[in-house]
Design a protein around this motif. Structure first.
Motif, PDB file in Angstrom:
ATOM      1  N   GLN A 127      -7.689 -71.947  30.249  1.00  0.00           N
ATOM      2  CA  GLN A 127      -6.319 -71.465  30.220  1.00  0.00           C
ATOM      3  C   GLN A 127      -6.258 -70.038  30.744  1.00  0.00           C
ATOM      4  O   GLN A 127      -7.083 -69.203  30.378  1.00  0.00           O
ATOM      5  CB  GLN A 127      -5.758 -71.511  28.791  1.00  0.00           C
ATOM      6  CG  GLN A 127      -5.688 -72.908  28.195  1.00  0.00           C
ATOM      7  CD  GLN A 127      -4.704 -73.803  28.915  1.00  0.00           C
ATOM      8  OE1 GLN A 127      -3.677 -73.330  29.422  1.00  0.00           O
ATOM      9  NE2 GLN A 127      -5.009 -75.089  28.969  1.00  0.00           N
ATOM     10  N   VAL A 128      -5.287 -69.773  31.604  1.00  0.00           N
ATOM     11  CA  VAL A 128      -5.169 -68.480  32.260  1.00  0.00           C
ATOM     12  C   VAL A 128      -3.797 -67.884  31.970  1.00  0.00           C
ATOM     13  O   VAL A 128      -2.776 -68.566  32.095  1.00  0.00           O
ATOM     14  CB  VAL A 128      -5.360 -68.599  33.785  1.00  0.00           C
ATOM     15  CG1 VAL A 128      -5.181 -67.242  34.461  1.00  0.00           C
ATOM     16  CG2 VAL A 128      -6.728 -69.169  34.103  1.00  0.00           C
ATOM     17  N   GLY A 129      -3.779 -66.607  31.584  1.00  0.00           N
ATOM     18  CA  GLY A 129      -2.525 -65.896  31.389  1.00  0.00           C
ATOM     19  C   GLY A 129      -1.921 -66.115  30.018  1.00  0.00           C
ATOM     20  O   GLY A 129      -2.282 -67.038  29.284  1.00  0.00           O
ATOM     21  N   ASP A 130      -1.011 -65.239  29.663  1.00  0.00           N
ATOM     22  CA  ASP A 130      -0.284 -65.359  28.413  1.00  0.00           C
ATOM     23  C   ASP A 130       0.862 -66.354  28.572  1.00  0.00           C
ATOM     24  O   ASP A 130       1.479 -66.449  29.634  1.00  0.00           O
ATOM     25  CB  ASP A 130       0.269 -64.002  27.967  1.00  0.00           C
ATOM     26  CG  ASP A 130      -0.840 -62.996  27.697  1.00  0.00           C
ATOM     27  OD1 ASP A 130      -1.848 -63.399  27.085  1.00  0.00           O
ATOM     28  OD2 ASP A 130      -0.706 -61.822  28.104  1.00  0.00           O
ATOM     29  N   GLU A 131       1.123 -67.076  27.518  1.00  0.00           N
ATOM     30  CA  GLU A 131       2.197 -68.063  27.570  1.00  0.00           C
ATOM     31  C   GLU A 131       3.548 -67.356  27.660  1.00  0.00           C
ATOM     32  O   GLU A 131       3.834 -66.438  26.884  1.00  0.00           O
ATOM     33  CB  GLU A 131       2.154 -68.948  26.331  1.00  0.00           C
ATOM     34  CG  GLU A 131       3.190 -70.051  26.355  1.00  0.00           C
ATOM     35  CD  GLU A 131       3.108 -70.918  25.106  1.00  0.00           C
ATOM     36  OE1 GLU A 131       3.850 -71.898  25.033  1.00  0.00           O
ATOM     37  OE2 GLU A 131       2.314 -70.576  24.216  1.00  0.00           O
ATOM     38  N   PRO A 132       4.409 -67.755  28.602  1.00  0.00           N
ATOM     39  CA  PRO A 132       5.723 -67.111  28.711  1.00  0.00           C
ATOM     40  C   PRO A 132       6.588 -67.441  27.506  1.00  0.00           C
ATOM     41  O   PRO A 132       6.433 -68.510  26.884  1.00  0.00           O
ATOM     42  CB  PRO A 132       6.304 -67.724  29.993  1.00  0.00           C
ATOM     43  CG  PRO A 132       5.599 -69.024  30.154  1.00  0.00           C
ATOM     44  CD  PRO A 132       4.219 -68.804  29.606  1.00  0.00           C
ATOM     45  N   PRO A 133       7.496 -66.564  27.122  1.00  0.00           N
ATOM     46  CA  PRO A 133       8.368 -66.835  25.972  1.00  0.00           C
ATOM     47  C   PRO A 133       9.281 -68.020  26.262  1.00  0.00           C
ATOM     48  O   PRO A 133       9.713 -68.238  27.401  1.00  0.00           O
ATOM     49  CB  PRO A 133       9.154 -65.529  25.806  1.00  0.00           C
ATOM     50  CG  PRO A 133       9.096 -64.872  27.159  1.00  0.00           C
ATOM     51  CD  PRO A 133       7.770 -65.254  27.746  1.00  0.00           C
ATOM     52  N   ILE A 134       9.565 -68.782  25.220  1.00  0.00           N
ATOM     53  CA  ILE A 134      10.403 -69.965  25.412  1.00  0.00           C
ATOM     54  C   ILE A 134      11.878 -69.601  25.549  1.00  0.00           C
ATOM     55  O   ILE A 134      12.665 -70.404  26.052  1.00  0.00           O
ATOM     56  CB  ILE A 134      10.205 -70.950  24.248  1.00  0.00           C
ATOM     57  CG1 ILE A 134      10.627 -70.324  22.927  1.00  0.00           C
ATOM     58  CG2 ILE A 134       8.764 -71.407  24.180  1.00  0.00           C
ATOM     59  CD1 ILE A 134      10.595 -71.289  21.761  1.00  0.00           C
ATOM     60  N   LEU A 135      12.254 -68.400  25.100  1.00  0.00           N
ATOM     61  CA  LEU A 135      13.637 -67.938  25.225  1.00  0.00           C
ATOM     62  C   LEU A 135      13.688 -66.761  26.185  1.00  0.00           C
ATOM     63  O   LEU A 135      12.777 -65.921  26.211  1.00  0.00           O
ATOM     64  CB  LEU A 135      14.192 -67.513  23.860  1.00  0.00           C
ATOM     65  CG  LEU A 135      14.225 -68.611  22.782  1.00  0.00           C
ATOM     66  CD1 LEU A 135      14.715 -68.022  21.465  1.00  0.00           C
ATOM     67  CD2 LEU A 135      15.127 -69.759  23.213  1.00  0.00           C
ATOM     68  N   LEU A 145      17.039 -63.304  16.014  1.00  0.00           N
ATOM     69  CA  LEU A 145      17.238 -64.639  16.554  1.00  0.00           C
ATOM     70  C   LEU A 145      18.249 -65.404  15.721  1.00  0.00           C
ATOM     71  O   LEU A 145      18.320 -65.242  14.496  1.00  0.00           O
ATOM     72  CB  LEU A 145      15.915 -65.406  16.582  1.00  0.00           C
ATOM     73  CG  LEU A 145      14.801 -64.841  17.463  1.00  0.00           C
ATOM     74  CD1 LEU A 145      13.538 -65.688  17.311  1.00  0.00           C
ATOM     75  CD2 LEU A 145      15.220 -64.794  18.921  1.00  0.00           C
ATOM     76  N   THR A 146      19.037 -66.225  16.384  1.00  0.00           N
ATOM     77  CA  THR A 146      19.964 -67.080  15.662  1.00  0.00           C
ATOM     78  C   THR A 146      19.192 -68.205  14.969  1.00  0.00           C
ATOM     79  O   THR A 146      17.998 -68.411  15.208  1.00  0.00           O
ATOM     80  CB  THR A 146      21.013 -67.672  16.610  1.00  0.00           C
ATOM     81  OG1 THR A 146      20.339 -68.518  17.564  1.00  0.00           O
ATOM     82  CG2 THR A 146      21.745 -66.563  17.366  1.00  0.00           C
ATOM     83  N   GLN A 147      19.872 -68.933  14.118  1.00  0.00           N
ATOM     84  CA  GLN A 147      19.214 -70.035  13.405  1.00  0.00           C
ATOM     85  C   GLN A 147      18.730 -71.104  14.377  1.00  0.00           C
ATOM     86  O   GLN A 147      17.650 -71.672  14.201  1.00  0.00           O
ATOM     87  CB  GLN A 147      20.189 -70.635  12.392  1.00  0.00           C
ATOM     88  CG  GLN A 147      19.563 -71.709  11.500  1.00  0.00           C
ATOM     89  CD  GLN A 147      20.521 -72.198  10.433  1.00  0.00           C
ATOM     90  OE1 GLN A 147      21.669 -71.750  10.363  1.00  0.00           O
ATOM     91  NE2 GLN A 147      20.061 -73.103   9.593  1.00  0.00           N
ATOM     92  N   MET A 148      19.530 -71.372  15.429  1.00  0.00           N
ATOM     93  CA  MET A 148      19.129 -72.354  16.428  1.00  0.00           C
ATOM     94  C   MET A 148      17.898 -71.882  17.192  1.00  0.00           C
ATOM     95  O   MET A 148      16.958 -72.663  17.430  1.00  0.00           O
ATOM     96  CB  MET A 148      20.287 -72.615  17.392  1.00  0.00           C
ATOM     97  CG  MET A 148      19.954 -73.606  18.502  1.00  0.00           C
ATOM     98  SD  MET A 148      19.766 -75.289  17.864  1.00  0.00           S
ATOM     99  CE  MET A 148      21.475 -75.663  17.447  1.00  0.00           C
ATOM    100  N   GLU A 149      17.884 -70.591  17.580  1.00  0.00           N
ATOM    101  CA  GLU A 149      16.739 -70.062  18.317  1.00  0.00           C
ATOM    102  C   GLU A 149      15.483 -70.041  17.451  1.00  0.00           C
ATOM    103  O   GLU A 149      14.382 -70.358  17.921  1.00  0.00           O
ATOM    104  CB  GLU A 149      17.064 -68.651  18.819  1.00  0.00           C
ATOM    105  CG  GLU A 149      18.131 -68.631  19.903  1.00  0.00           C
ATOM    106  CD  GLU A 149      18.552 -67.224  20.255  1.00  0.00           C
ATOM    107  OE1 GLU A 149      19.085 -67.007  21.357  1.00  0.00           O
ATOM    108  OE2 GLU A 149      18.355 -66.304  19.417  1.00  0.00           O
ATOM    109  N   SER A 150      15.629 -69.686  16.191  1.00  0.00           N
ATOM    110  CA  SER A 150      14.473 -69.697  15.286  1.00  0.00           C
ATOM    111  C   SER A 150      13.931 -71.106  15.120  1.00  0.00           C
ATOM    112  O   SER A 150      12.703 -71.317  15.079  1.00  0.00           O
ATOM    113  CB  SER A 150      14.871 -69.119  13.925  1.00  0.00           C
ATOM    114  OG  SER A 150      15.309 -67.781  14.046  1.00  0.00           O
ATOM    115  N   ALA A 151      14.829 -72.072  15.028  1.00  0.00           N
ATOM    116  CA  ALA A 151      14.387 -73.460  14.913  1.00  0.00           C
ATOM    117  C   ALA A 151      13.645 -73.905  16.175  1.00  0.00           C
ATOM    118  O   ALA A 151      12.634 -74.614  16.092  1.00  0.00           O
ATOM    119  CB  ALA A 151      15.581 -74.367  14.650  1.00  0.00           C
ATOM    120  N   CYS A 152      14.120 -73.479  17.351  1.00  0.00           N
ATOM    121  CA  CYS A 152      13.453 -73.826  18.606  1.00  0.00           C
ATOM    122  C   CYS A 152      12.044 -73.236  18.656  1.00  0.00           C
ATOM    123  O   CYS A 152      11.095 -73.908  19.078  1.00  0.00           O
ATOM    124  CB  CYS A 152      14.277 -73.340  19.792  1.00  0.00           C
ATOM    125  SG  CYS A 152      15.831 -74.226  20.051  1.00  0.00           S
TER     126      CYS A 152
END
Length: 225
Positions: A127-135, A145-152
């Motif tokens: 694995q190469v590089g840091d994982e990009p943020p999902i948001l 973060l909103t409740q929806m974003e925290s759940a994601c």
């Protein structure tokens, strides 16, 4: 990310070196991704792979021997200057995280040169590089973060854990299957040997009992004088 089933031979997208075994295999441009492969490592052989990386990039190499011998392999990693930054001998599995200090081609090799008759099957995850943020802009946000974003985010982390667990169980299943097949072969050979021994002993006993009941006729050499 190039992902494959470790128990079925991994992905087919990795280009091979036409120079034969022991040469370096380029993994291609990975960016913030990686690759998973399962390779066969013959006895007294070595397989190497290389990847060009920028300076300051994080990479992680995970590997595990699925079958063969004592389930061990030699592994080492070299930087572009030829300096060995990781080296382990006769390891069953290990993980090596590292952040690059110089730009260039990094090489990692798996060696089975210490074995004279045992083929190995090795799985590795590079694995190469840091994982990009999902948001978007998640790292630079000021508000919570909103409740929806925290759940994601929670679901994303749980799915990552599920993927890692599935990979682990596939490797364990492949390793246990290899051991079961090897044990089955040994039991089959032992059963054939026992059958042959039983057959020989039975014939010997029949011949011995037959000799007890065979009438011995006296010789007629001096009876006519």
């Amino acid at each position: 990310s190039s992902r494959g089933d470790p128990a079925r031979g991994g992905p087919r997208g990795c280009r091979g070196d036409p120079g034969g075994s022991g040469g370096a295999r380029p993994l291609g441009a990975l960016g913030a991704r990686g690759t998973e492969l399962t390779l066969e490592l013959p006895d007294s052989d070595r397989r190497c792979f290389h990847q060009e990386l920028e300076s300051g990039i994080k990479f992680t190499l995970d590997y595990q021997v699925i079958s063969g011998g004592h389930y061990d392999v030699d592994c080492y990693v070299e930087d572009p200057n030829g300096k060995t930054i990781y080296q382990e001998t006769k390891k069953q599995y290990d993980s090596f995280p590292h952040r690059t200090e110089v730009k260039g081609v990094y090489t990692f090799c798996f060696s089975n040169e210490f074995s004279t008759f045992s083929h190995k099957i090795v799985y590795f995850d590079f694995q190469v590089g840091d994982e990009p943020p999902i948001l978007p802009d998640m790292n630079n946000r000021v508000t919570a973060l909103t409740q929806m974003e925290s759940a994601c985010v929670t679901i994303h982390e749980m799915l990552k854990s599920v993927i890692d667990s599935q990979t682990h169980y596939r490797l364990r299943e492949a390793q246990d299957r290899s051991r079961a097949e090897e044990l089955n072969g040994r039991v089959s050979y032992w059963s054939v040997g026992e059958t042959l021994i039983l057959f020989v002993v039975s014939i010997g006993q029949v011949m011995l009992l037959k000799s007890f009941f065979t009438e011995k006729r006296p010789s007629s050499g001096g009876a006519g004088t």
